[in-house]
Every structure is written in structure tokens, then in C-alpha cells.
Design a protein around this motif. Sequence first.
Motif, mmCIF file in Angstrom:
data_model
loop_
_atom_site.group_PDB
_atom_site.id
_atom_site.type_symbol
_atom_site.label_atom_id
_atom_site.label_comp_id
_atom_site.label_asym_id
_atom_site.label_seq_id
_atom_site.Cartn_x
_atom_site.Cartn_y
_atom_site.Cartn_z
ATOM 1 N N GLU A 102 21.750 1.595 11.816
ATOM 2 C CA GLU A 102 20.541 0.831 12.155
ATOM 3 C C GLU A 102 19.865 1.352 13.415
ATOM 4 O O GLU A 102 18.636 1.344 13.514
ATOM 5 N N ARG A 124 4.202 -3.316 11.995
ATOM 6 C CA ARG A 124 4.608 -4.198 10.902
ATOM 7 C C ARG A 124 3.390 -4.836 10.239
ATOM 8 O O ARG A 124 3.287 -4.875 9.011
ATOM 9 N N GLU A 128 2.164 -4.283 6.347
ATOM 10 C CA GLU A 128 2.036 -5.415 5.437
ATOM 11 C C GLU A 128 0.603 -5.553 4.925
ATOM 12 O O GLU A 128 0.388 -5.960 3.789
ATOM 13 N N SER A 133 6.264 -3.814 2.423
ATOM 14 C CA SER A 133 7.120 -4.757 3.136
ATOM 15 C C SER A 133 7.886 -4.033 4.238
ATOM 16 O O SER A 133 8.173 -2.837 4.142
ATOM 17 N N TRP A 134 8.218 -4.760 5.281
ATOM 18 C CA TRP A 134 8.955 -4.203 6.417
ATOM 19 C C TRP A 134 10.317 -3.699 5.964
ATOM 20 O O TRP A 134 10.748 -2.624 6.371
ATOM 21 N N ARG A 135 10.984 -4.438 5.105
ATOM 22 C CA ARG A 135 12.301 -4.033 4.604
ATOM 23 C C ARG A 135 12.199 -2.715 3.838
ATOM 24 O O ARG A 135 12.981 -1.798 4.043
ATOM 25 N N ARG A 136 11.197 -2.621 2.973
ATOM 26 C CA ARG A 136 11.018 -1.401 2.186
ATOM 27 C C ARG A 136 10.678 -0.211 3.080
ATOM 28 O O ARG A 136 11.172 0.897 2.877
ATOM 29 N N ARG A 138 11.563 0.228 6.207
ATOM 30 C CA ARG A 138 12.795 0.658 6.907
ATOM 31 C C ARG A 138 13.722 1.423 5.963
ATOM 32 O O ARG A 138 14.345 2.396 6.370
ATOM 33 N N GLU A 139 13.800 0.997 4.713
ATOM 34 C CA GLU A 139 14.646 1.713 3.756
ATOM 35 C C GLU A 139 14.095 3.109 3.465
ATOM 36 O O GLU A 139 14.857 4.055 3.304
#
Length: 178
Positions: A102, A124, A128, A133-136, A138-139
Amino acid sequence: MQIPVRFRLILLACLLVLAAVWPALAHAQRSVPVDRVVAVVNDEVVTALELRERVEQIGRQLGRQGIEPPPREVLEQQVLERLILERAQTQLARETGLVVDEGMVDRAVMRIAENNNLNEAQLRSALEADGISWRRFREEIRTEIVLTRLREREVESGIVVTEAEIDSFLANNPDAFS
């Protein structure tokens, strides 16, 4: 044979409930997007939904950069090839124990924000607003770091410099280390 009144009332109640619920069920079935597999990479799949989302994302990025995207079919083929290659490489990285923690992702996100003169919250919000999305995000950053580290490792393992090559370089470049 006569059906008892109690049974007829229960049957009537069930039919009334079914009649009331049926339109909602029919609508729910129509509104659920159906996904399909467009590629299989070892034991993982690439779905049509995943491909469509990535094509749309790249189309938006090209539009923001003022670049005319190729025809939809060409773009889909290019994106599919990239997704397949990406999936195969991430599998190889996972199998060889390549991990991105992380902290590395956090530092990369901060560099991206700074390079765009934004703080994390602004980055962020911008993502958006573009439908990412923020999660996507970061992935995707994690995947890019993994793939970069995998490529570096593969290139480094293939580089071999012999003593003869060093001697030859030094003989042909006497001022190289002056």
C-alpha cells in the motif's frame, strides 16, 4: 372433487401476490446487464463489461488530449490485446511472488497528484468526475507498478556483460572514465 375453501383462498392470495410482483420481476430481469466472456487467460476471464469500461475510459482520455480515437472495432481489439497481456503478466508476477504494498501505491498516487498540481482530494474528485472510482484507480496504479517491476526484472535478468566486452569497451573508449 371439490377444492376446500381455505386452499382456494391461499391459491387466490398467491396469484394476487404474483400478479402484483410480476411486472417488477420482469423489469428487473430486463435491467440486469448480461455479461459474457471475451477472453480466457489461463484461469482468469476478461469480460465484455470490463472491455467496454476500459474502451470508454481510453476514449475519454483520448478526447481530453484532443486525439481522435481509432474506429471502435480497432480500439476494442487493441484494448482487448492489452487486457490479455496485462492479465498474463499479472499472473506471472503473482506466481513469482512480486508484490506491491500500500505504501508504494500511496507514493505513486501522491506523485501523480503532484505532477498534476493537485492534492489527493482534488485528484480523487477529478477521477470521480471522469467516472473512475478511487478503488479502481488505485488498483490500476498497483497493476502498473507490478508490470513495471516485472519488466525491469525480466530485462535485468537477460543482461549479461562479459569480461571481454568490458575490456573491449575500455580499449575503445580510453577517456570514458577520465
